[in-house]
Design a protein around this motif. Structure first.
Motif, PDB file in Angstrom:
ATOM      1  N   ALA A 140       4.785   8.991   0.744  1.00 23.65           N
ATOM      2  CA  ALA A 140       5.370   9.140   2.218  1.00 23.65           C
ATOM      3  C   ALA A 140       3.604   9.911   2.582  1.00 23.65           C
ATOM      4  O   ALA A 140       3.226  10.828   2.588  1.00 23.65           O
ATOM      5  CB  ALA A 140       6.312  10.180   1.682  1.00 23.65           C
ATOM      6  N   ILE A 141       3.830   8.700   3.473  1.00 21.45           N
ATOM      7  CA  ILE A 141       2.603   8.687   3.954  1.00 21.45           C
ATOM      8  C   ILE A 141       2.426   8.412   5.952  1.00 21.45           C
ATOM      9  O   ILE A 141       3.511   6.576   5.554  1.00 21.45           O
ATOM     10  CB  ILE A 141       1.644   8.749   3.533  1.00 21.45           C
ATOM     11  CG1 ILE A 141       0.297   9.183   3.949  1.00 21.45           C
ATOM     12  CG2 ILE A 141       1.080   6.698   2.976  1.00 21.45           C
ATOM     13  CD1 ILE A 141      -1.255   9.331   2.921  1.00 21.45           C
TER      14      ILE A 141
ATOM     15  N   GLN B  83       0.837  -1.162   0.454  1.00 23.67           N
ATOM     16  CA  GLN B  83       0.052   0.168  -0.215  1.00 23.67           C
ATOM     17  C   GLN B  83       1.375   1.294  -0.005  1.00 23.67           C
ATOM     18  O   GLN B  83       1.618   1.885   0.905  1.00 23.67           O
ATOM     19  CB  GLN B  83      -1.117   0.228   0.993  1.00 23.67           C
ATOM     20  CG  GLN B  83      -2.179   1.508   1.622  1.00 23.67           C
ATOM     21  CD  GLN B  83      -2.881   1.544   0.756  1.00 23.67           C
ATOM     22  OE1 GLN B  83      -2.118   2.073  -0.835  1.00 23.67           O
ATOM     23  NE2 GLN B  83      -3.747   1.560   0.494  1.00 23.67           N
ATOM     24  N   SER B  84       0.894   1.793  -1.112  1.00 22.23           N
ATOM     25  CA  SER B  84       1.278   3.125  -0.824  1.00 22.23           C
ATOM     26  C   SER B  84       0.099   4.397  -2.180  1.00 22.23           C
ATOM     27  O   SER B  84       1.603   5.620  -1.958  1.00 22.23           O
ATOM     28  CB  SER B  84       3.221   3.298  -2.223  1.00 22.23           C
ATOM     29  OG  SER B  84       2.972   2.577  -3.570  1.00 22.23           O
ATOM     30  N   PHE B  85      -0.385   4.557  -2.560  1.00 22.72           N
ATOM     31  CA  PHE B  85      -1.580   5.184  -2.263  1.00 22.72           C
ATOM     32  C   PHE B  85      -2.816   4.711  -1.678  1.00 22.72           C
ATOM     33  O   PHE B  85      -3.465   4.682  -2.107  1.00 22.72           O
ATOM     34  CB  PHE B  85      -1.839   4.703  -3.426  1.00 22.72           C
ATOM     35  CG  PHE B  85      -2.804   5.561  -4.331  1.00 22.72           C
ATOM     36  CD1 PHE B  85      -2.384   6.754  -4.811  1.00 22.72           C
ATOM     37  CD2 PHE B  85      -3.759   5.118  -5.763  1.00 22.72           C
ATOM     38  CE1 PHE B  85      -3.461   7.724  -5.463  1.00 22.72           C
ATOM     39  CE2 PHE B  85      -4.243   5.950  -6.452  1.00 22.72           C
ATOM     40  CZ  PHE B  85      -3.397   7.940  -6.231  1.00 22.72           C
TER      41      PHE B  85
ATOM     42  N   TRP C   1       7.358   8.361   8.143  1.00 24.86           N
ATOM     43  CA  TRP C   1       8.122   7.444   6.595  1.00 24.86           C
ATOM     44  C   TRP C   1       9.361   6.475   6.342  1.00 24.86           C
ATOM     45  O   TRP C   1       9.560   5.966   6.046  1.00 24.86           O
ATOM     46  CB  TRP C   1       7.372   8.263   5.562  1.00 24.86           C
ATOM     47  CG  TRP C   1       7.431   7.599   4.111  1.00 24.86           C
ATOM     48  CD1 TRP C   1       6.828   6.175   4.033  1.00 24.86           C
ATOM     49  CD2 TRP C   1       7.639   7.965   3.536  1.00 24.86           C
ATOM     50  NE1 TRP C   1       7.072   5.564   2.418  1.00 24.86           N
ATOM     51  CE2 TRP C   1       7.943   6.883   1.775  1.00 24.86           C
ATOM     52  CE3 TRP C   1       9.446   8.901   2.805  1.00 24.86           C
ATOM     53  CZ2 TRP C   1       8.555   6.806   1.472  1.00 24.86           C
ATOM     54  CZ3 TRP C   1       9.257   9.077   1.815  1.00 24.86           C
ATOM     55  CH2 TRP C   1       9.387   8.301   0.916  1.00 24.86           C
ATOM     56  N   HIS C   2      10.168   7.532   6.232  1.00 25.00           N
ATOM     57  CA  HIS C   2      11.440   7.394   6.478  1.00 25.00           C
ATOM     58  C   HIS C   2      12.426   6.666   6.712  1.00 25.00           C
ATOM     59  O   HIS C   2      12.869   5.801   5.968  1.00 25.00           O
ATOM     60  CB  HIS C   2      11.813   9.239   5.755  1.00 25.00           C
ATOM     61  CG  HIS C   2      13.824   8.904   5.766  1.00 25.00           C
ATOM     62  ND1 HIS C   2      14.373   9.697   6.584  1.00 25.00           N
ATOM     63  CD2 HIS C   2      14.880   8.573   4.700  1.00 25.00           C
ATOM     64  CE1 HIS C   2      15.796   9.753   6.216  1.00 25.00           C
ATOM     65  NE2 HIS C   2      15.252   9.117   4.951  1.00 25.00           N
TER      66      HIS C   2
ATOM     67  N   TYR D 140       4.555  15.969   8.344  1.00 23.63           N
ATOM     68  CA  TYR D 140       3.260  15.791   7.845  1.00 23.63           C
ATOM     69  C   TYR D 140       1.837  15.795   8.320  1.00 23.63           C
ATOM     70  O   TYR D 140       2.258  17.102   9.626  1.00 23.63           O
ATOM     71  CB  TYR D 140       3.142  14.189   8.749  1.00 23.63           C
ATOM     72  CG  TYR D 140       4.425  13.308   7.786  1.00 23.63           C
ATOM     73  CD1 TYR D 140       4.462  12.152   6.891  1.00 23.63           C
ATOM     74  CD2 TYR D 140       5.590  13.050   8.411  1.00 23.63           C
ATOM     75  CE1 TYR D 140       5.569  11.698   6.354  1.00 23.63           C
ATOM     76  CE2 TYR D 140       6.972  12.536   8.625  1.00 23.63           C
ATOM     77  CZ  TYR D 140       6.669  11.608   7.448  1.00 23.63           C
ATOM     78  OH  TYR D 140       7.568  11.265   6.796  1.00 23.63           O
ATOM     79  N   ASN D 141       1.086  16.508   7.963  1.00 26.18           N
ATOM     80  CA  ASN D 141      -0.135  16.935   7.564  1.00 26.18           C
ATOM     81  C   ASN D 141      -0.951  16.339   9.288  1.00 26.18           C
ATOM     82  O   ASN D 141      -0.567  15.004   9.622  1.00 26.18           O
ATOM     83  CB  ASN D 141      -0.862  17.539   6.913  1.00 26.18           C
ATOM     84  CG  ASN D 141      -1.309  16.536   6.355  1.00 26.18           C
ATOM     85  OD1 ASN D 141      -1.256  14.968   6.186  1.00 26.18           O
ATOM     86  ND2 ASN D 141      -2.124  17.006   4.575  1.00 26.18           N
TER      87      ASN D 141
END
Lengths: 336, 367
Positions: free
Chosen positions: B109-110, A103-105, B65-66, B90-91
């Motif tokens: 990136a989340i 999952q990256s979206f 995320w990094h 991040y928001n």
């Protein structure tokens, strides 16, 4: 929201295939270790393409029965890198090497409004999102754009399920998607900063939307997209990479990426995401004969225009105007 | 009564699993600020909790995320949180908004963000499927912020499986032995109790009539009725609401003045508010408060009651920690039940069904 970025490999058996639209094949896989794929997830497949093992990513259109049936939609694309031909040849009973859902979206929660934009085969990444938004009772619009109706997968089904939430744009019917109208409409709406857009489609469409998004000063984090580096400004063609440091030239077939070709030739290059996002495989460009088709989303527009570097995993060289030049395009690179 | 589709399984697992599709208290409202993120693990998910500029509480996974550096060690900057390591921001949706060392933002990136509801002086989070997060399912703890009730509470970090705390609260005969100096008395074990249940709730009711008030209750009676002496009718009505909230309607009234029939005017009434959040399979955040509906004006009584219950619950904490150690030291031994465990066993039955619906086993994975 769930974010699952761990990659692990398993086998998947093809349990069903059918044609979704002209040149679009539906492939249903039954994985060994079923895990439900949430909206936006994809699977990577290891494909044997003319003697080379290549990784290709496909969005999961549907995950049923806790992930025991994962449906993919694959377009036989002239601009693709060879994976789609292989996928179209799959028969029921064939076994493929595949990852669990990655999952990256991910689809967010809590936005006032959602706009999903599918260009062509990009619809495969958005079908499950649209279903989820409908179930949530969210305010959403599904924009479907394609060249011809006959090649647009899931078109009828989506119109039937989502009714007047769907906007259909078909080039050869002269009902074209106008990016300025689309993005300007969001900017002028009641909740411009609380609207999220999810897009998946040809990179030219996505670039145009991104430019309009920035021009209208909409919050960048609200524009979400996924690209597997599989589409470009020009169709994939053979080209040559010159490496003066090594005194070598490597030919890149149209079914292969530059990164794949260099690795096959024994050149030690660094990489990570292999889909044009992270920038790890970025190298300096010394010279170009033809045009660079960047295909990545790491470099900014300005960086791309200067042609000073490219991402090996997705970038290609192209003659620009096919048919005119007889010599293949070429890039000369400086490797780190 | 429920007509069963299939027979229930016995569910006296020693290390009880916890549902993910549920609201759990992550913090008291005042603990979550716009100044500094709070690090807390809820149902095995390490979270960074903070408030954005409009005061809304936010829960993000506590790992960038990094390279997974904890965001909780970073800074809150308006509507964003900044990773302390390389400055990624991040928001509140968990979406990366800035990568300082490059011109673009990686679209992947989340970090996970979790639904949050603020209610009853608590910040509740939902770590399961966000599409199922229905704010109307937040357990009823309305005494916490009703103008008709006053009081305060604390948080106990309980080194035990959350189910052990639920067991403790669903059967109060332990007061006779664990809390003999404050609220314990012989009549607790002697009195009959009644158990009833619904799909999401269990109620255990116990009345002790015409008894001497134990020290804690005598003090409370005298706060309301100065100089009170004599016998009382005492009640404990335990209300469980899934997955882990227990409100106990407690009190005493002058004996024979009709409290069991509904007239509590000659007594004092409190609600012991408990909500237990699994941190891990073997540790819990136990949020409690003692609310009363008399002498609302007295901050002194609020402080005294909080301190009094603090002492009582300290005795429970010691017992629960010792019980968890003994459980871990005796892996081959099973749990057996007494009749007093009826309420706790209904709790397990309800939780077991929630776990089954999520495809999770009743027993948490071994350490």
């Amino acid at each position: 929201m769930a974010v699952n970025t761990q990659t692990w490999w398993q086998q998947g058996r093809v349990v069903e295939t059918s044609d979704l639209a002209e040149g679009v094949r539906r492939v249903v896989l039954a994985p060994d270790r079923p895990v439900h794929a949430v909206p936006g997830a994809h699977v990577d497949l290891r494909l044997d393409l003319s003697g080379h093992v290549r990784k290709r990513s496909y969005s999961v259109v549907r995950s049923e029965d806790g992930g025991r049936r994962l449906t993919l939609g694959v377009q036989l694309a002239p601009t693709s890198r060879g994976g789609s031909r292989h996928m179209h040849g799959l028969r029921v009973g064939d076994v493929v090497e595949m990852t669990g859902p990655v999952q990256s979206f991910p689809l967010g929660v809590g936005a006032d409004r959602y706009v999903l934009v599918a260009g062509g085969i990009g619809v495969t990444a958005l079908v499950a999102m649209a279903d989820t938004l409908r179930r949530r009772g969210a305010d959403y619009t599904l924009v479907l754009a394609g060249r011809r109706r006959a090649v647009m997968a899931y078109l009828d089904e989506l119109v039937e399920v989502h009714g007047d939430r769907v906007r259909v744009f078909v080039d050869d019917e002269d009902v074209r998607l106008d990016v300025e109208t689309l993005v300007g409409g969001i900017a002028g709406s009641a909740a411009p900063t609380r609207t999220e857009m999810y897009m998946c489609g040809p990179i030219r469409l996505m670039d145009a939307i991104r430019r309009a998004w920035v021009a209208h000063e909409l919050p960048e984090p609200n524009l979400r997209f996924e690209t597997f580096g599989s589409s470009g400004a020009w169709a994939a063609e053979d080209f040559v990479v010159h490496l003066p440091q090594l005194d070598r030239s490597v030919r890149v077939g149209k079914d292969s990426s530059m990164l794949d070709a260099l690795e096959d030739a024994g050149v030690d290059v660094m990489w990570d995401c292999r889909k044009g996002e992270c920038g790890i495989c970025q190298v300096k460009v010394l010279d170009v004969s033809g045009r660079i088709d960047h295909r990545d989303v790491f470099l900014s527009q300005q960086q791309k225009e200067t042609y000073s570097s490219l991402c090996l995993c997705v970038a290609r060289a192209a003659r620009g105007e096919p048919g005119k030049a007889s010599e293949p395009a070429a890039v000369t690179l400086h490797l780190p | 009564m429920t007509i069963l589709d299939s027979p229930p399984v016995t569910a006296a697992s020693k290390i009880f699993n916890f549902p993910r599709n549920a609201w759990y208290v992550a913090a008291w409202d005042h603990e979550v600020t716009a100044k500094q993120p709070l690090a807390r693990t809820i149902a095995d998910r390490p979270l960074a909790l903070w408030r954005n500029s409009d005061g809304r509480a936010v829960a993000l996974a506590d790992a960038c995320w990094h390279r997974l550096a904890p965001l909780s060690k970073g800074k809150v900057l308006g509507d964003e949180i900044q990773c302390p390591y390389h400055g990624l921001r991040y928001n509140s949706a968990g979406r990366c908004t800035s990568m300082p060392a490059q011109e673009t933002i990686n679209p992947s990136a989340i970090v996970p963000s979790y639904p949050v509801v603020e209610r009853h002086r608590y910040v509740w989070v939902w770590v399961g499927d966000p599409d199922l997060a229905d704010p109307s399912c937040v357990p009823d703890m309305h005494q916490m912020d009703s103008p008709e009730w006053a009081g305060d509470g604390e948080t106990i970090y309980a080194p035990c499986n959350y189910q052990l705390v639920l067991d403790n609260l669903m059967d109060l005969t332990h007061e006779e032995f664990v809390h003999s100096s404050s609220i314990g008395q012989d009549e607790l074990s002697e009195a009959e109790f009644e158990v009833s249940h619904t799909d999401r709730g269990v109620t255990v009711t116990r009345w002790m009539r015409d008894i001497d008030a134990p020290p804690f209750w005598l003090k409370n009676m005298r706060d309301r009725f100065p100089g009170f002496t004599g016998k009382v009718d005492r009640w404990q009505i335990i209300h469980f609401e899934a997955p882990s909230t227990i409100r106990i309607d407690v009190g005493v009234a002058k004996a024979g003045t009709g409290a069991p029939e509904g007239d509590r005017s000659q007594g004092v009434n409190g609600f012991v508010m408990n909500t237990i959040t699994p941190e891990t399979a073997r540790t819990s955040h136990y949020f409690w408060a003692f609310m009363r509906n008399y002498r609302l004006e007295s901050q002194t009584i609020t402080t005294q009651l909080r301190q009094g219950v603090h002492g009582v619950f300290g005795e429970d904490e010691d017992m629960l920690a010792a019980q968890q150690r003994a459980i871990d030291a005796n892996p081959d031994h099973e749990f057996y039940s007494l009749n007093i465990d009826a309420g706790g066993m209904w709790v397990r039955r309800i939780l077991d069904r929630m776990l089954q619906a999520e495809g999770l086993p009743a027993a948490a994975a071994a350490k």
